[in-house]
Design a protein around this motif. Structure first.
Motif, PDB file in Angstrom:
ATOM      1  N   ARG A 161       0.845  -1.194   0.000  1.00 22.04           N
ATOM      2  CA  ARG A 161       0.000   0.000   0.000  1.00 22.04           C
ATOM      3  C   ARG A 161       0.884   1.249   0.000  1.00 22.04           C
ATOM      4  O   ARG A 161       2.063   1.208   0.355  1.00 22.04           O
ATOM      5  CB  ARG A 161      -0.928   0.027   1.218  1.00 22.04           C
ATOM      6  CG  ARG A 161      -0.201  -0.029   2.545  1.00 22.04           C
ATOM      7  CD  ARG A 161      -1.154   0.021   3.721  1.00 22.04           C
ATOM      8  NE  ARG A 161      -1.656   1.366   3.952  1.00 22.04           N
ATOM      9  CZ  ARG A 161      -2.601   1.668   4.833  1.00 22.04           C
ATOM     10  NH1 ARG A 161      -3.158   0.721   5.546  1.00 22.04           N
ATOM     11  NH2 ARG A 161      -3.003   2.909   5.007  1.00 22.04           N
ATOM     12  N   GLU A 162       0.298   2.361  -0.401  1.00 25.66           N
ATOM     13  CA  GLU A 162       1.030   3.622  -0.436  1.00 25.66           C
ATOM     14  C   GLU A 162       1.075   4.254   0.952  1.00 25.66           C
ATOM     15  O   GLU A 162       0.188   4.049   1.775  1.00 25.66           O
ATOM     16  CB  GLU A 162       0.370   4.584  -1.420  1.00 25.66           C
ATOM     17  CG  GLU A 162       0.467   4.145  -2.868  1.00 25.66           C
ATOM     18  CD  GLU A 162      -0.158   5.158  -3.826  1.00 25.66           C
ATOM     19  OE1 GLU A 162      -0.802   6.114  -3.343  1.00 25.66           O
ATOM     20  OE2 GLU A 162       0.002   4.993  -5.047  1.00 25.66           O
ATOM     21  N   GLU A 164       3.004   7.952   3.104  1.00 29.10           N
ATOM     22  CA  GLU A 164       3.630   9.262   2.920  1.00 29.10           C
ATOM     23  C   GLU A 164       4.280   9.693   4.223  1.00 29.10           C
ATOM     24  O   GLU A 164       3.688   9.565   5.299  1.00 29.10           O
ATOM     25  CB  GLU A 164       2.578  10.295   2.506  1.00 29.10           C
ATOM     26  CG  GLU A 164       3.115  11.703   2.359  1.00 29.10           C
ATOM     27  CD  GLU A 164       2.015  12.734   2.170  1.00 29.10           C
ATOM     28  OE1 GLU A 164       2.305  13.800   1.598  1.00 29.10           O
ATOM     29  OE2 GLU A 164       0.873  12.464   2.606  1.00 29.10           O
ATOM     30  N   ARG A 265       6.611  10.454  -0.741  1.00 28.28           N
ATOM     31  CA  ARG A 265       5.780   9.262  -0.942  1.00 28.28           C
ATOM     32  C   ARG A 265       6.653   7.998  -0.921  1.00 28.28           C
ATOM     33  O   ARG A 265       7.820   8.025  -1.299  1.00 28.28           O
ATOM     34  CB  ARG A 265       5.038   9.346  -2.271  1.00 28.28           C
ATOM     35  CG  ARG A 265       4.014  10.465  -2.340  1.00 28.28           C
ATOM     36  CD  ARG A 265       3.441  10.571  -3.735  1.00 28.28           C
ATOM     37  NE  ARG A 265       4.497  10.902  -4.708  1.00 28.28           N
ATOM     38  CZ  ARG A 265       4.310  10.923  -6.025  1.00 28.28           C
ATOM     39  NH1 ARG A 265       3.128  10.622  -6.529  1.00 28.28           N
ATOM     40  NH2 ARG A 265       5.309  11.233  -6.833  1.00 28.28           N
ATOM     41  N   LEU A 267       6.179   3.277  -0.447  1.00 20.59           N
ATOM     42  CA  LEU A 267       5.302   2.114  -0.393  1.00 20.59           C
ATOM     43  C   LEU A 267       5.618   1.274   0.834  1.00 20.59           C
ATOM     44  O   LEU A 267       6.753   1.259   1.310  1.00 20.59           O
ATOM     45  CB  LEU A 267       5.473   1.245  -1.651  1.00 20.59           C
ATOM     46  CG  LEU A 267       4.992   1.814  -2.984  1.00 20.59           C
ATOM     47  CD1 LEU A 267       5.396   0.875  -4.118  1.00 20.59           C
ATOM     48  CD2 LEU A 267       3.482   2.011  -2.973  1.00 20.59           C
TER      49      LEU A 267
END
Length: 292
Positions: A161-162, A164, A265, A267
């Motif tokens: 999933r991403e 930040e 950003r 992952l």
């Protein structure tokens, strides 16, 4: 091996019913298939297990001698089958997670997994990315949930999933109302950061590439809560995953800072050994992670 379990099943069914037609019906086989299985068993060993009187099968002396041994063998085979089937169900897991994931995401996933599978036990090992990767590589963990990139020939790394990173300071800190920060401002403040080897530090170093040699790193800490408390106390500026900061931002204890032109950003990843068997439990865990 010159016999099959199916042939032994036909032998026992015929011994019980004394009729090959009824034996075939009991085993959901055609009569020809059942007759062929029994004939092959006798032919392979050049024996006769029944005296045949018309359509009736009567166990002979050899058949009576072998019947209890065949009964015991098939009972053991059934026990083995049940044991194998249990492994088709979700079972215990050894999970490793990095700090941000382990403290803020993994526990909820664990609770869901154990609610769905009450007999399953999940152990959670929380360490940095490098330590988790080593334990997965050595089969000490079934799966790792990590923030950093991992490269090793034995490991399969799968995007999850991403995420930040967010630069932040205390509500009373001088930069709290500064708006967008320049490179000069980033170099002028002390930083409280995660230690080397962590995924968060890896992503931070990448985002601030070119500035790192000049930055004033006051503290390197292994725990996100310690970093948050140090920043809240006014010791400097921090940078952590947004998932670890949401509560503090909503309370106003900490304040996010804008850093334009820098890409924070990243992952999160699943890490598994390439030779690790993907059990039903492991597949279910990954599914729950993706749903979370």
């Amino acid at each position: 091996m010159k016999y099959t379990l199916r042939q032994l099943q036909v032998f026992l069914a015929a011994a019980h019913s004394q009729n090959i037609t009824r034996a075939a019906e009991e085993l959901a086989m055609s009569q020809s298939a059942a007759s062929g299985a029994l004939r092959e068993l006798e032919t392979h060993f050049d024996i006769q297990l029944f005296d045949r009187v018309g359509k009736r099968l009567q166990l002979n002396e050899l058949g009576r001698l072998l019947q209890p041994r065949v009964e015991a063998l098939l009972a053991q085979a059934l026990e083995l089958e049940m044991a194998l089937l249990q492994h088709a169900e979700a079972g215990p897991l050894k999970v490793g997670a990095t700090l941000s994931i382990g403290n803020y995401l993994a526990v909820e996933i664990m609770a869901r997994y154990m609610r769905d599978h009450p007999d399953a036990r999940v152990t959670l090992d929380v360490e940095n990315t490098a330590a988790i990767a080593d334990k997965v590589r050595n089969f000490e963990l079934d799966i790792g949930l990590v923030e950093g990139e991992v490269q090793h020939a034995d490991l399969e790394v799968i995007p999850w999933r991403e995420d930040e990173l967010v630069v932040f300071c205390g509500a009373d800190y001088a930069l709290a109302g500064a708006g967008a920060l320049s490179d000069a401002q980033l170099l002028a403040v002390p930083w409280i950061l995660r230690e080397g080897g962590s995924g968060t530090r890896q992503a931070f170093d990448r985002a601030l590439y070119g500035l790192m040699p000049q930055m004033h790193i006051l503290l390197e800490l292994q725990h996100t809560e310690a970093i948050k408390r140090a920043v809240q106390a006014g010791l400097g500026v921090g940078c952590l995953s947004r998932v670890t900061l949401e509560d503090a931002f909503s309370r106003g204890d900490l304040v996010p800072l804008e850093v334009p032109g820098r890409d924070f950003r990243r992952l999160f990843y699943f890490v598994m050994h390439r030779q690790k068997y993907r059990s039903a439990g492991l597949v279910r865990w990954i599914q729950l992670c993706r749903e979370a």
